[in-house]
Design a protein around this motif. Structure first.
Motif, mmCIF file in Angstrom:
data_model
loop_
_atom_site.group_PDB
_atom_site.id
_atom_site.type_symbol
_atom_site.label_atom_id
_atom_site.label_comp_id
_atom_site.label_asym_id
_atom_site.label_seq_id
_atom_site.Cartn_x
_atom_site.Cartn_y
_atom_site.Cartn_z
ATOM 1 N N HIS A 215 -22.659 -7.667 -2.791
ATOM 2 C CA HIS A 215 -22.459 -8.364 -1.687
ATOM 3 C C HIS A 215 -23.510 -7.823 -0.427
ATOM 4 O O HIS A 215 -23.969 -8.800 0.445
ATOM 5 N N SER B 122 -25.816 -10.654 1.641
ATOM 6 C CA SER B 122 -25.589 -11.007 3.188
ATOM 7 C C SER B 122 -26.650 -10.784 3.673
ATOM 8 O O SER B 122 -27.036 -11.532 4.559
ATOM 9 N N GLN C 284 -21.919 -15.862 -2.627
ATOM 10 C CA GLN C 284 -21.913 -15.685 -1.252
ATOM 11 C C GLN C 284 -22.712 -16.981 -0.605
ATOM 12 O O GLN C 284 -23.581 -17.465 -1.236
ATOM 13 N N TRP D 29 -16.526 -20.527 7.082
ATOM 14 C CA TRP D 29 -17.038 -19.385 7.165
ATOM 15 C C TRP D 29 -18.232 -19.088 6.408
ATOM 16 O O TRP D 29 -18.065 -19.331 5.199
ATOM 17 N N THR E 248 -18.882 -16.625 3.709
ATOM 18 C CA THR E 248 -18.021 -16.138 2.792
ATOM 19 C C THR E 248 -18.241 -15.714 1.482
ATOM 20 O O THR E 248 -19.480 -15.712 1.304
ATOM 21 N N ARG E 249 -17.212 -15.038 0.825
ATOM 22 C CA ARG E 249 -17.520 -14.496 -0.582
ATOM 23 C C ARG E 249 -16.575 -14.904 -1.562
ATOM 24 O O ARG E 249 -15.566 -15.088 -1.256
ATOM 25 N N ASP F 222 -13.047 -13.265 6.869
ATOM 26 C CA ASP F 222 -13.651 -14.860 6.506
ATOM 27 C C ASP F 222 -12.765 -15.495 5.485
ATOM 28 O O ASP F 222 -12.627 -16.722 5.263
ATOM 29 N N ARG G 47 -16.170 -3.375 1.205
ATOM 30 C CA ARG G 47 -17.635 -3.998 1.182
ATOM 31 C C ARG G 47 -18.590 -3.226 0.251
ATOM 32 O O ARG G 47 -19.619 -4.052 0.011
ATOM 33 N N TRP H 211 -20.249 -4.611 6.727
ATOM 34 C CA TRP H 211 -19.276 -5.279 7.227
ATOM 35 C C TRP H 211 -19.776 -5.943 8.624
ATOM 36 O O TRP H 211 -19.619 -6.947 9.082
ATOM 37 N N ASP I 253 -21.954 -8.798 8.173
ATOM 38 C CA ASP I 253 -21.166 -10.093 8.161
ATOM 39 C C ASP I 253 -20.514 -10.276 9.296
ATOM 40 O O ASP I 253 -20.485 -11.645 9.535
ATOM 41 N N HIS I 254 -19.949 -9.653 9.988
ATOM 42 C CA HIS I 254 -19.409 -9.803 11.472
ATOM 43 C C HIS I 254 -20.353 -10.462 12.439
ATOM 44 O O HIS I 254 -19.866 -11.396 13.098
ATOM 45 N N TRP J 16 -20.545 -14.144 11.345
ATOM 46 C CA TRP J 16 -19.596 -14.970 11.770
ATOM 47 C C TRP J 16 -19.878 -14.941 13.205
ATOM 48 O O TRP J 16 -19.414 -16.272 13.825
#
Length: 718
Positions: A33, A37, A80, A91, A93-94, A472, A546, A603, A606-607, A610
């Motif tokens: 991940h 990302s 992803q 979103w 996402t994964r 997400d 994560r 994390w 990812d945030h 978003w």
């Protein structure tokens, strides 16, 4: 690079060109991940695009542990990109899936695949080892007639093509390098008719039933005209210290793994102590005349374990009849009103062949049936549905076959509007039918967050609901789920829980660095629902998963290992063995706590994505029924979780409660402040991003460019 192949395959479907991304460019993210990302962030310049846009990038990443001896940590692949399932925003996402794909990809010389663009005609990706010129081809589907096949038939045709028709067991020379043969068939991931026709419920299927369900990535592939990815490799994986790896695996087996000669529990469990093939040792034997029986119950017919590559457990099964092979959990449940177990198994296979998300279908069927019982859905009704929900039609195989085909296939554009609506998923269909607000308010449509069906209810299992709405997708992370299942099963079967409530909470929280020892993190009582302690639980969960679960790709059903009846003092191996395995394979001397910090950085990345997609604090809220409708008793007599009353720990029943809007807003403020985000907007702040263990300067620049960089405390005007 120990544990790594050293290269990531980048495929442009528009130009049908293939290039290499050096894994070393992203090694600081470790794998899975984190790498996905970071690659997505770098390659997708406009984060606000729709998931069906050709500029959407989909990554398929392995981890350095893939293909090694790490138990329940070698067989998963992380997917992803911008999804098309969630609502109202698709979103970033994964999803992930198990099986043998990740191992085969590593043996072919690749740590991951990056897919971008859109082909002008249906294509499939044929990867044979790591020679770009001879071993990697974007091929048309037409010569093999792959388009419009189901996922199983597609895979079989590719197996036959790559093996040049040789029988199983013969040596295959894939032709991707000068030397190298294998007796293996390619590992193939494919979409079915649902993906080809861009149903938002479409998923990716590998082998019989390994599904990448969440996100609608089957539909994303369909929009890219990508039918399948096939990989076959004849190489190997170099590990840092094979002796240390073997020693750690034996330590795991001897201290923490299931022992057939010393069975400590015969009930279902998703932990390290679980027996292979759920249902072998527990549950009533079932027959084809048992309506609603789950495939994890103990079958009468012969069966054997089936496992992802390298797994010690084998949580799935292959059956003598061939029905329901490799399927488990929700795959087997979505048509629980079937007339017989045989119909239920055939329905499960149908989902996997057409490439449909089992959880979306699990939510869709009872919703449609409820509307039928309200006399608003049916032939000639307000919602004109050709399906017959009356017995004997409902419960038959013919019924479920008709439904699956409706949400998967096109019929020359002559389908009724109802069929078009269904392909959009339950929430978007309800919106078109003018029912969305009403049904989300009453709970008739139990989709509590981001237009996704309920899994474990946010009104009880708070970390599940909070983690989902702050992320997400339905998190589908069972790390603390045992705190519900164990006391609840104990209540069902009249036994004592594996650990008393306070003992269980101590075992869990002692491992939860850097918040270890805060027992109130696992107090699910009404008084603690919105506290800073609960914010710590959600934060730790986001950070642990994560990194250790989604970047190192430890299996969700076996890790983390908190309470273990085989372990000394019931204390499982989590916190000890994860870093031990990672070091043995890669040589990276990361502590468990450092892994949590890496998870925090991932994390935050990812945030930030978003946030760039448009998320604001005000968007983060549950469906209305979560705040007003008491939780029904859906799991039996009680919904038990640990909590405190009058200073005493016990397992209490939390059915019958709902969340409070004001209380949840207070929780969000505490969570944002704990994470170092701007509590007024929810945006990441410069100070937080600069203090993370990974360099996110490019993220700061992009957030600032778009006016999405949160204010630090001392920047605000009071």
């Amino acid at each position: 690079m120990n544990g790594y192949a050293g290269k990531i395959l980048r495929v442009n479907l528009t130009t049908r060109s293939v290039t290499i991304i050096p894994t070393s460019d992203y090694e600081r993210w470790v794998g899975g991940h984190g790498m996905g990302s970071a690659i997505f962030f770098d390659l997708v310049k406009d984060k606000t695009i729709d998931g069906f846009d050709p500029a959407n990038v989909v990554t398929m990443m392995t981890s350095p542990l893939a293909g090694t001896l790490v138990p329940a940590g070698t067989g998963r692949t992380e997917v992803q990109g911008i999804g098309v399932q969630s609502y109202p925003v698709g979103w970033f996402t994964r999803s992930n899936f198990g099986g043998r794909f990740s191992t085969m990809l590593k043996c072919a010389g690749w740590d991951g695949i990056v897919l971008e663009g859109r082909a002008d005609e249906p294509v499939w990706l044929d990867v044979r080892d790591d020679d770009l010129k001879e071993g990697v081809h974007v091929r048309d589907c037409a010569p093999l007639s792959l388009w419009e096949t189901d996922t199983w038939e597609c895979q079989k045709r590719i197996w036959h093509f790559v093996a040049e028709g040789k029988p199983y067991g013969d040596w295959i020379d894939p032709g991707g390098r000068e030397w190298g043969e294998t007796t293996q068939r390619p590992a193939v991931v494919a979409i079915g008719p649902a993906g080809e026709n861009r149903s938002r419920m479409a998923c990716l299927i590998h082998d019989a039933a390994n599904g990448s369900g969440q996100g609608g990535f089957g539909a994303v592939w369909g929009s890219k005209n990508l039918k399948a990815v096939s990989v076959i490799g004849t190489g190997s994986i170099h590990v840092h210290d094979p002796q240390a790896l073997m020693k750690a695996r034996l330590m795991h087996k001897n201290l923490y793994g299931f022992d057939l000669d010393d069975v400590r529990t015969k009930e279902w469990t998703s932990g390290m102590q679980a027996p292979p093939v759920p249902g072998v040792l527990w549950g009533p034997a079932v027959t084809d005349q048992t309506p609603g029986a789950e495939l994890w119950q103990r079958p009468v017919e012969g069966h054997r374990p089936q496992a992802c590559t390298g797994c010690h457990s084998g949580c799935r099964a292959r059956y003598e009849s061939g029905l329901g092979n490799e399927a488990s959990c929700v795959d087997t449940l979505f048509y629980s009103d079937a007339d017989s177990l045989e119909v239920q198994r055939k329905a499960s296979d149908l989902l996997n062949r057409y490439g449909l998300n089992a959880y979306e279908m699990l939510g869709l069927v009872p919703y449609l049936r409820a509307l039928h019982e309200m006399d608003v859905l049916g032939p000639g009704k307000k919602i004109d549905c050709p399906l017959d929900f009356n017995k004997p039609a409902y419960g038959s195989f013919e019924f479920v076959e008709a439904l699956v085909k409706m949400v998967s296939c096109r019929n020359d554009g002559h389908e009724p509007q109802f069929v078009h609506d269904l392909r959009e998923g339950a929430v978007r269909a309800a919106e078109k039918w003018g029912r969305l607000d009403e049904d989300l308010t009453t709970g008739l449509l139990p989709y509590p967050h981001w237009g996704l069906p309920v899994h474990y209810d946010p009104r009880a299992e708070l970390e599940w609901g909070y983690g989902t709405i702050l992320g997400d997708r339905d998190i589908n992370e069972h790390d603390f789920n045992g705190l519900f299942w164990d006391p609840t099963l104990a209540d069902w079967y009249g036994r004592e829980p594996m650990a008393a409530a306070e003992e269980a909470v101590r075992i869990y929280t002692d491992k939860m660095v850097p918040y270890q020892g805060d027992l109130l993190m696992l107090d699910y009582s009404d008084e603690n629902m919105y506290s800073e302690h609960m914010a710590k639980l959600v934060a730790w969960h986001r950070h642990y998963t994560r990194f250790w679960k989604q970047s190192c790709l430890f299996c969700d059903w076996r890790w983390p290992d908190f309470i273990n009846l085989y372990a000394p003092e019931k204390r499982g191996c989590t916190g000890t063995l994860e870093p031990l395995f990672l070091k043995a394979v890669t040589g990276k001397d990361l502590s468990f706590a450092q892994g949590i910090e890496l998870g925090r950085a991932i994390w935050n990345l990812d945030h930030a994505i978003w946030t760039l997609q448009g998320r604001h604090r005000d968007d983060v809220h549950f469906a209305e029924y979560v705040y007003s409708v008491p939780l029904a008793d859906e799991w039996g007599p009680k919904y038990l979780l640990p909590g405190r009353e009058n200073g005493q720990w016990d397992y209490f029943d939390y059915a019958g409660r709902h969340l409070d809007k004001k209380g949840f807003e207070e929780f969000k403020t505490r969570f944002y402040e704990l994470e170092g985000w701007d509590p007024r907007t929810g945006y990441p702040t410069r100070r937080t991003l600069e203090q993370l263990c990974l360099d996110l300067d490019d993220v700061i620049v992009e957030l600032k460019k778009h006016g999405k960089l949160g204010e630090d405390n001392d920047d605000r005007v009071i």
